[in-house]
Design a protein around this motif. Structure first.
Motif, PDB file in Angstrom:
ATOM      1  N   PHE A  87     -19.983  34.840  15.943  1.00  0.00           N
ATOM      2  CA  PHE A  87     -19.531  36.203  15.636  1.00  0.00           C
ATOM      3  C   PHE A  87     -18.140  36.448  16.197  1.00  0.00           C
ATOM      4  CE2 PHE A  87     -18.951  40.541  17.136  1.00  0.00           C
ATOM      5  CZ  PHE A  87     -19.106  41.265  15.956  1.00  0.00           C
ATOM      6  N   ALA A  88     -17.918  36.095  17.470  1.00  0.00           N
ATOM      7  CA  ALA A  88     -16.629  36.361  18.106  1.00  0.00           C
ATOM      8  C   ALA A  88     -15.498  35.617  17.401  1.00  0.00           C
ATOM      9  CB  ALA A  88     -16.691  35.961  19.584  1.00  0.00           C
ATOM     10  N   LEU A  89     -15.740  34.377  17.004  1.00  0.00           N
ATOM     11  CA  LEU A  89     -14.699  33.579  16.352  1.00  0.00           C
ATOM     12  C   LEU A  89     -14.346  34.139  14.977  1.00  0.00           C
ATOM     13  CD1 LEU A  89     -16.181  30.078  17.252  1.00  0.00           C
ATOM     14  CD2 LEU A  89     -14.149  31.120  18.290  1.00  0.00           C
ATOM     15  N   VAL A  90     -15.374  34.476  14.204  1.00  0.00           N
ATOM     16  CA  VAL A  90     -15.113  35.004  12.859  1.00  0.00           C
ATOM     17  C   VAL A  90     -14.497  36.395  12.958  1.00  0.00           C
ATOM     18  CG1 VAL A  90     -16.200  35.675  10.672  1.00  0.00           C
ATOM     19  CG2 VAL A  90     -16.938  33.590  11.849  1.00  0.00           C
ATOM     20  N   TRP A  91     -14.960  37.190  13.926  1.00  0.00           N
ATOM     21  CA  TRP A  91     -14.326  38.500  14.125  1.00  0.00           C
ATOM     22  C   TRP A  91     -12.843  38.341  14.427  1.00  0.00           C
ATOM     23  CZ3 TRP A  91     -11.741  39.959  18.566  1.00  0.00           C
ATOM     24  CH2 TRP A  91     -11.207  41.261  18.545  1.00  0.00           C
ATOM     25  N   LEU A  92     -12.486  37.381  15.283  1.00  0.00           N
ATOM     26  CA  LEU A  92     -11.082  37.189  15.648  1.00  0.00           C
ATOM     27  C   LEU A  92     -10.252  36.843  14.415  1.00  0.00           C
ATOM     28  CD1 LEU A  92      -8.904  36.993  17.819  1.00  0.00           C
ATOM     29  CD2 LEU A  92      -9.590  34.612  18.196  1.00  0.00           C
ATOM     30  N   ALA A  93     -10.764  35.938  13.580  1.00  0.00           N
ATOM     31  CA  ALA A  93     -10.036  35.571  12.359  1.00  0.00           C
ATOM     32  C   ALA A  93      -9.883  36.780  11.444  1.00  0.00           C
ATOM     33  CB  ALA A  93     -10.767  34.438  11.640  1.00  0.00           C
ATOM     34  N   ALA A  94     -10.968  37.553  11.270  1.00  0.00           N
ATOM     35  CA  ALA A  94     -10.914  38.717  10.385  1.00  0.00           C
ATOM     36  C   ALA A  94     -10.003  39.806  10.946  1.00  0.00           C
ATOM     37  CB  ALA A  94     -12.327  39.258  10.173  1.00  0.00           C
ATOM     38  N   PHE A  95      -9.996  39.973  12.245  1.00  0.00           N
ATOM     39  CA  PHE A  95      -9.169  40.994  12.886  1.00  0.00           C
ATOM     40  C   PHE A  95      -7.687  40.665  12.735  1.00  0.00           C
ATOM     41  CE2 PHE A  95      -7.037  42.595  16.780  1.00  0.00           C
ATOM     42  CZ  PHE A  95      -7.250  43.956  16.600  1.00  0.00           C
ATOM     43  N   ILE A  96      -7.328  39.418  12.979  1.00  0.00           N
ATOM     44  CA  ILE A  96      -5.916  39.026  12.837  1.00  0.00           C
ATOM     45  C   ILE A  96      -5.479  39.167  11.380  1.00  0.00           C
ATOM     46  CG2 ILE A  96      -4.312  37.085  13.000  1.00  0.00           C
ATOM     47  CD1 ILE A  96      -5.882  36.165  15.460  1.00  0.00           C
ATOM     48  N   LEU A  97      -6.352  38.777  10.446  1.00  0.00           N
ATOM     49  CA  LEU A  97      -6.019  38.933   9.029  1.00  0.00           C
ATOM     50  C   LEU A  97      -5.832  40.407   8.677  1.00  0.00           C
ATOM     51  CD1 LEU A  97      -5.640  37.584   6.260  1.00  0.00           C
ATOM     52  CD2 LEU A  97      -8.101  37.881   5.892  1.00  0.00           C
ATOM     53  N   ALA A  98      -6.685  41.281   9.217  1.00  0.00           N
ATOM     54  CA  ALA A  98      -6.542  42.718   8.950  1.00  0.00           C
ATOM     55  C   ALA A  98      -5.207  43.244   9.480  1.00  0.00           C
ATOM     56  CB  ALA A  98      -7.712  43.470   9.581  1.00  0.00           C
ATOM     57  N   LEU A  99      -4.800  42.776  10.642  1.00  0.00           N
ATOM     58  CA  LEU A  99      -3.506  43.188  11.179  1.00  0.00           C
ATOM     59  C   LEU A  99      -2.361  42.711  10.287  1.00  0.00           C
ATOM     60  CD1 LEU A  99      -3.983  42.450  14.995  1.00  0.00           C
ATOM     61  CD2 LEU A  99      -3.784  44.704  13.928  1.00  0.00           C
ATOM     62  N   ILE A 100      -2.469  41.480   9.802  1.00  0.00           N
ATOM     63  CA  ILE A 100      -1.411  40.931   8.947  1.00  0.00           C
ATOM     64  C   ILE A 100      -1.276  41.720   7.653  1.00  0.00           C
ATOM     65  CG2 ILE A 100      -0.768  38.911   7.572  1.00  0.00           C
ATOM     66  CD1 ILE A 100      -2.063  37.177   9.762  1.00  0.00           C
ATOM     67  N   LEU A 101      -2.414  42.143   7.083  1.00  0.00           N
ATOM     68  CA  LEU A 101      -2.411  42.777   5.763  1.00  0.00           C
ATOM     69  C   LEU A 101      -2.278  44.297   5.812  1.00  0.00           C
ATOM     70  CD1 LEU A 101      -5.264  40.703   4.059  1.00  0.00           C
ATOM     71  CD2 LEU A 101      -2.799  40.371   3.866  1.00  0.00           C
ATOM     72  N   GLU A 102      -2.406  44.884   6.967  1.00  0.00           N
ATOM     73  CA  GLU A 102      -2.377  46.343   7.073  1.00  0.00           C
ATOM     74  C   GLU A 102      -0.995  46.881   6.661  1.00  0.00           C
ATOM     75  OE1 GLU A 102      -3.455  50.234   7.633  1.00  0.00           O
ATOM     76  OE2 GLU A 102      -4.717  48.448   7.522  1.00  0.00           O
ATOM     77  N   PRO A 103      -0.943  47.733   5.632  1.00  0.00           N
ATOM     78  CA  PRO A 103       0.364  48.240   5.171  1.00  0.00           C
ATOM     79  C   PRO A 103       0.982  49.199   6.179  1.00  0.00           C
ATOM     80  CG  PRO A 103      -1.447  49.300   3.991  1.00  0.00           C
ATOM     81  CD  PRO A 103      -2.056  48.209   4.805  1.00  0.00           C
ATOM     82  N   GLY A 104       2.293  49.090   6.317  1.00  0.00           N
ATOM     83  CA  GLY A 104       3.027  50.027   7.149  1.00  0.00           C
ATOM     84  C   GLY A 104       2.972  49.760   8.632  1.00  0.00           C
ATOM     85  N   LEU A 105       2.253  48.735   9.060  1.00  0.00           N
ATOM     86  CA  LEU A 105       2.159  48.433  10.490  1.00  0.00           C
ATOM     87  C   LEU A 105       3.362  47.591  10.902  1.00  0.00           C
ATOM     88  CD1 LEU A 105       0.234  48.791  12.942  1.00  0.00           C
ATOM     89  CD2 LEU A 105      -0.737  46.560  12.369  1.00  0.00           C
ATOM     90  N   VAL A 106       4.061  48.012  11.935  1.00  0.00           N
ATOM     91  CA  VAL A 106       5.271  47.296  12.339  1.00  0.00           C
ATOM     92  C   VAL A 106       4.890  45.920  12.905  1.00  0.00           C
ATOM     93  CG1 VAL A 106       6.574  49.399  12.769  1.00  0.00           C
ATOM     94  CG2 VAL A 106       5.278  48.348  14.628  1.00  0.00           C
ATOM     95  N   LEU A 107       5.817  44.996  12.776  1.00  0.00           N
ATOM     96  CA  LEU A 107       5.554  43.615  13.181  1.00  0.00           C
ATOM     97  C   LEU A 107       5.153  43.524  14.640  1.00  0.00           C
ATOM     98  CD1 LEU A 107       5.600  40.580  12.546  1.00  0.00           C
ATOM     99  CD2 LEU A 107       8.047  40.590  13.114  1.00  0.00           C
ATOM    100  N   ARG A 108       5.769  44.350  15.475  1.00  0.00           N
ATOM    101  CA  ARG A 108       5.484  44.276  16.910  1.00  0.00           C
ATOM    102  C   ARG A 108       4.002  44.498  17.174  1.00  0.00           C
ATOM    103  NH1 ARG A 108       8.441  48.038  18.181  1.00  0.00           N
ATOM    104  NH2 ARG A 108       6.998  49.752  18.544  1.00  0.00           N
ATOM    105  N   TRP A 109       3.410  45.475  16.491  1.00  0.00           N
ATOM    106  CA  TRP A 109       1.994  45.780  16.731  1.00  0.00           C
ATOM    107  C   TRP A 109       1.071  44.727  16.129  1.00  0.00           C
ATOM    108  CZ3 TRP A 109       1.144  48.487  20.641  1.00  0.00           C
ATOM    109  CH2 TRP A 109       1.981  49.546  21.000  1.00  0.00           C
ATOM    110  N   ARG A 110       1.507  44.103  15.060  1.00  0.00           N
ATOM    111  CA  ARG A 110       0.712  42.987  14.514  1.00  0.00           C
ATOM    112  C   ARG A 110       0.641  41.852  15.536  1.00  0.00           C
ATOM    113  NH1 ARG A 110       0.696  44.149   8.759  1.00  0.00           N
ATOM    114  NH2 ARG A 110       2.562  45.317   8.181  1.00  0.00           N
ATOM    115  N   ILE A 111       1.771  41.563  16.152  1.00  0.00           N
ATOM    116  CA  ILE A 111       1.816  40.475  17.132  1.00  0.00           C
ATOM    117  C   ILE A 111       1.047  40.859  18.396  1.00  0.00           C
ATOM    118  CG2 ILE A 111       3.329  39.113  18.624  1.00  0.00           C
ATOM    119  CD1 ILE A 111       5.468  39.339  16.409  1.00  0.00           C
TER     120      ILE A 111
END
Length: 505
Positions: A168-192
């Motif tokens: 669960f933790a591993l798949v959540w991490l992958a899904a969370f990072i992908l959500a940050l990458i794809l989230e519209p309008g989110l500045v790069l700093r917060w994605r990182i």
């Protein structure tokens, strides 16, 4: 959303990369891009497209991951098991597609999209893994995401969360990072910052401390014996191989001798000659002997581990509680024989399901006993720890899955499971095989000693004993049910959001 053909290509690439995260290649970091690619392919899809994409990804993964099954048994069992697991995989991805597509409607805020949807899809992934680990016919607890991380810095999490919780933790991490990458309008700093912060939080969880309750010196013997299903060897040769690899230990200070599954290819309870051999070995080394054999009681055969003491014979035994369907027995034989009679008939006798406890008291040391694929069964591992096991003896026979000229990944995959079990339970694990890979694994997952594959030899080591109870032992199934329940509830809410939107339209 990608075109359909591109989504299917992404799925195939995801399945191939997912296998590369597991041993023998063991490129554990690649698990995360593999999962991200799959979720990218599923975004915006309906259930049936999700099933199709999952079937492509699952088939690619499973048919590569268990290719070792073809070494002696040929393509039919490999295709049957691989495609069955791919079907389960695809049913899970169908639900994940619904969560990814309609989750943003159920949780329309940025916090909901980034915070909730990754939890739901990771819960659905864990639900699918949990079902296939126990069903049908006892399940096949192989290929879980957690099992790719036996030598990664995320491995210590398994002592806190168990196998399902780590997945669960591993798949959540992958899904969370992908959500940050794809989230519209989110500045790069917060994605990182978000991605690095999530990784840091998981890596910051400390290893569970293991408190030693002493040591015991174990001689684990690998006879390099061809004990495969189709091995044409005279009775007693496999036993002889292990005797030959054990006798050089005479004069060493040893508390117990451990031989692998099927090491005594003649049942010493029915053969006086075999009994005399075990007596002689045990007396000369000066220690009790734990060995695998095939026993018969009440007209039923069992894959058994015996505890043998000189002059006393068998003082305890464990009958394998999780025999492998279609290998050690054929469930519903009359039904399945109609599909492939020649193949089903290769399994000439059905082993019974053991009902004994899976611990031995070896001169005051409580040893948990695991035979071959038992080590992948969460319930059996929990049972032995609940019964007071201070060390785990994992006996196995990998001779069906490769030769010195054609090695496969099976033994490396099984050793990875044993390594994670050591961390999960806070116990040393003695993984001893007829042909390898054999190793003694410390409670922190590190290798204390090992033997190369297809080499006769013995590991004689003072092995740490422990009575530690990690959080994973009492809580593991509860965590699995919790996250699976969250995933199930999340997809129901997503479907309700879809219905409301369509009704409104």
């Amino acid at each position: 959303m990608f075109p359909g053909w591109a989504a299917l290509l992404l799925a195939a690439g995801s399945g191939y990369l997912l296998d590369a995260a597991f041993p023998d290649r063991g490129w554990w970091p690649i698990l995360f891009p593999a999962v991200m690619l799959l979720f990218l392919a599923l975004r915006g899809r309906n259930y049936w497209w999700g099933v199709l994409i999952g079937m492509v990804a699952g088939s690619t993964f499973w048919l590569v991951h268990i290719q070792w099954l073809t070494r002696y048994l040929g393509p039919v069992p490999w295709l049957a098991l691989g495609l069955l697991e791919a079907i389960f995989f695809s049913l899970g991805t169908g639900l994940i597609a619904l969560a990814l597509t309609w989750g943003p409607v159920a949780w329309p805020t940025r916090l909901g999209r980034i915070g909730m949807i990754p939890v739901v899809v990771a819960g659905l992934w864990t639900l699918r893994e949990g079902i296939t680990a126990v069903w049908p016919y006892g399940g096949f607890a192989w290929g879980r995401a957690a099992l790719s991380q036996s030598e990664s810095p995320f491995a210590p999490l398994v002592a806190w969360l168990g196998m399902s919780g780590l997945s669960f933790a591993l798949v959540w991490l992958a899904a969370f990072i992908l959500a940050l990458i794809l989230e519209p309008g989110l500045v790069l700093r917060w994605r990182i910052v978000g991605s690095v912060g999530a990784i840091a939080v998981l890596l910051a969880v400390p290893a569970w401390p293991t408190i030693s309750s002493g040591t015991t010196t174990i001689a684990a013997v690998q006879g390099n014996a061809d004990a495969g299903l189709f091995a044409n060897r005279p009775p007693g040769e496999i036993l002889s191989d292990h005797v030959s690899a054990t006798l050089p230990l005479e004069g060493r200070d040893v508390d117990m001798i451990v031989w692998p599954e099927n090491a005594a290819d003649i049942d010493p309870e029915r053969s006086p000659d075999a009994a005399r051999i075990l007596d002689a070995v045990s007396e000369r080394i000066g220690a009790p002997l734990v060995t695998g054999t095939i026993t018969e009681r009440d007209a039923t055969f069992y894959n058994t581990s015996l505890l043998w003491k000189p002059g006393q014979g068998v003082v305890d035994y464990y009958d394998k509680a999780h025999p492998v369907p279609f290998a050690e027995y054929v469930p519903d034989r009359a039904f399945w024989r109609g599909f492939a009679p020649d193949l089903i008939d290769l399994v000439g006798r059905d082993y019974g399901i053991g009902r004994t406890d899976n611990v031995f008291d070896i001169d005051g040391v409580i040893a948990g006993i695991s035979i071959c694929f038992d080590i992948a069964d969460d319930g059996l591992v929990t049972k032995m720890i609940d019964s007071g096991a201070q060390v785990v003896l994992a006996q196995t026979n990998n001779a069906d899955f490769g030769t010195v000229d054609h090695p496969t990944d099976e033994s490396a995959q099984q050793l990875a499971i044993a390594r994670l079990r050591a961390i999960e339970t806070g116990r040393s694990v003695v993984n001893i095989s007829t042909v390898g890979e054999s190793a003694i694994v410390r409670p922190d997952g590190s290798t204390q000693a090992s033997l190369p594959a297809f080499t006769a030899g013995a590991m004689v080591e003072p092995v740490t004993l422990s009575d530690t109870v990690t959080p994973a032992v009492p809580l593991g199934r509860s965590i699995e049910w919790l996250v699976a329940g969250v995933g199930s509830a999340g997809v129901v809410l997503a479907l309700m959001a879809r219905r409301r939107r369509r009704t409104g339209a």
